[in-house]
Design an enzyme around this catalytic site. Structure first.
Site, PDB file in Angstrom:
ATOM      1  N   HIS A 249      -7.348 -17.819  -0.457  1.00  0.00           N
ATOM      2  CA  HIS A 249      -5.957 -17.676  -0.004  1.00  0.00           C
ATOM      3  C   HIS A 249      -5.636 -18.594   1.192  1.00  0.00           C
ATOM      4  O   HIS A 249      -4.760 -19.430   1.114  1.00  0.00           O
ATOM      5  CB  HIS A 249      -5.699 -16.228   0.453  1.00  0.00           C
ATOM      6  CG  HIS A 249      -5.908 -15.192  -0.599  1.00  0.00           C
ATOM      7  ND1 HIS A 249      -5.102 -15.020  -1.695  1.00  0.00           N
ATOM      8  CD2 HIS A 249      -6.861 -14.227  -0.693  1.00  0.00           C
ATOM      9  CE1 HIS A 249      -5.534 -14.004  -2.429  1.00  0.00           C
ATOM     10  NE2 HIS A 249      -6.600 -13.505  -1.854  1.00  0.00           N
TER      11      HIS A 249
HETATM   12  O1  RIB Z   1      -3.587 -11.318   0.750  1.00  0.00           O
HETATM   13  C1  RIB Z   1      -4.516 -12.235   1.245  1.00  0.00           C
HETATM   14  C2  RIB Z   1      -4.475 -12.301   2.736  1.00  0.00           C
HETATM   15  O2  RIB Z   1      -4.862 -11.038   3.270  1.00  0.00           O
HETATM   16  C3  RIB Z   1      -5.463 -13.323   3.319  1.00  0.00           C
HETATM   17  O3  RIB Z   1      -4.951 -13.851   4.513  1.00  0.00           O
HETATM   18  C4  RIB Z   1      -6.678 -12.486   3.601  1.00  0.00           C
HETATM   19  O4  RIB Z   1      -7.452 -13.013   4.683  1.00  0.00           O
HETATM   20  C5  RIB Z   1      -6.063 -11.182   4.022  1.00  0.00           C
HETATM   21  O5  RIB Z   1      -5.733 -11.289   5.385  1.00  0.00           O
END
Ligand code: RIB
Ligand code: CA
Length: 323
Positions: A249
């Site tokens: 992500h």
């Molecule tokens: O949904 C993904 C996000 O939530 C990313 O930033 C992961 O690190 C969590 O913080």
């Protein structure tokens, strides 16, 4: 040189994003790292940020402790995904020193206003948007020093903390609403993009092969071994154990700055539900393609929804293997 500030809740995928950013300091002038409660408590994520700047050889970059909870709600950690301390099996010594006496908001304000006239900072929020919302509300004049905000958060297609909402926005929806309505140039790296930007199990295995090879040759291998240990934990978490690949992500924000040509998306008018029910943190389009209902809404966000996956994986791997 791009002036960049990273606001983070490390976090295993945050670690990869930080590692990638620290390996591109020839292009990225990293002004500071600030921490926000999200994946783990503010104490743990701040400890982790300090640990990671040392692990990646970037301990000259200042770390600023930020908000310990959302603006208007209780905090909810994600230990089931990122581990009891936030970095999988790693348990760094709890911090006792080395983070700035300034909080995240004052650290950003000071750094942004210190930029020469005409130069601005790009903010990469890769955790809940609490600190960014506080910055914009505390010092609205700082907007003149912000180039754009490239954030990991939201989704127009699916959820990961609920069936509808993405974790960072769900954790602090009020903060997300403040940022979405800020009028600043926004780029959303939401689940529409990041669930397609993955590292398959065999890629994680390559990191292990590489550190074992270096170990045999008595070469430095601790950073790679730590990265493998974290990614292996992430792969075996409930989110990914059946898929045998992990969503990268947060690093999407860094790679978007470095290689924008890898990504594509569309401008939309986006807002967020602030309810307490299943719609909490749901980000939705106000503009609609086939009716005049959407005409009243000016697009406010570039919503990324795809990338050249092979090249994405290659760039992530090439960068990590440089440690
Ligand atoms: O949904 C993904 C996000 O939530 C990313 O930033 C992961 O690190 C969590 O913080
Ligand atoms: Ca994160």
């Amino acid at each position: 040189m791009l002036h960049v500030w990273i606001d983070t809740d490390p976090g295993i995928d945050d670690s990869v994003a930080l590692g990638a950013a620290f390996k591109h300091r020839d292009s990225l002038d990293i002004l500071g790292i600030s921490t926000v409660a999200g994946n783990q408590t503010i104490e743990k994520v701040t400890t982790n940020a300090l640990y990671l700047t040392r692990l990646f050889g970037a301990d000259d970059i200042p770390v600023y402790k930020g908000a310990n909870a959302p603006l208007a709600r209780a905090s909810h950690s994600a230990g089931h995904i990122h581990g009891e301390f936030g970095l999988g099996p790693i348990k760094p010594e709890m911090f006792t020193d080395n983070f700035s006496s300034l909080n995240a908001v004052d650290g950003m304000k000071k750094a942004f206003f210190a930029l020469p006239d005409g130069e601005k900072a790009t903010i990469l929020p890769i955790g809940p948007l609490t600190n960014i919302a506080l910055l914009l509300k505390t010092y609205p004049e700082v907007k003149d020093k912000i180039e754009k905000i490239v954030f990991m958060g939201g989704s127009l297609s699916c959820g990961n903390v609920t069936s509808l909402a993405e974790f960072n926005v769900w954790h602090d929806p009020e903060a997300a609403h403040i940022v979405l309505k800020s009028g600043l140039k926004l780029v959303m790296c939401g689940l529409d993009l990041t669930m397609k930007c993955t590292l398959p199990e065999e890629y994680i295995g390559r990191i292990r092969s590489e550190y074992l090879l270096r170990m045999e040759k008595n070469e430095e291998h601790k950073t790679l071994q730590t990265l493998f240990d974290m990614l292996k934990f992430y792969l075996e978490s409930p989110a990914y154990r059946d898929k045998r690949e992990v969503a990268m992500h947060d690093v999407c924000t860094v790679l978007y700055l470095l290689y924008p040509e890898l990504f594509h998306g569309e401008m939309h008018a986006v807002d967020v539900y602030l309810s307490d029910d299943i719609c909490r943190g749901l980000t939705y389009r106000l503009d609609t393609p086939y009716s005049d209902y959407g005409d009243k809404y000016e697009p406010n966000v570039l919503v990324l929804n795809g990338a050249e996956n092979t090249r994405f994986r290659d760039v992530v791997m090439e960068t990590l293997l440089r440690y």
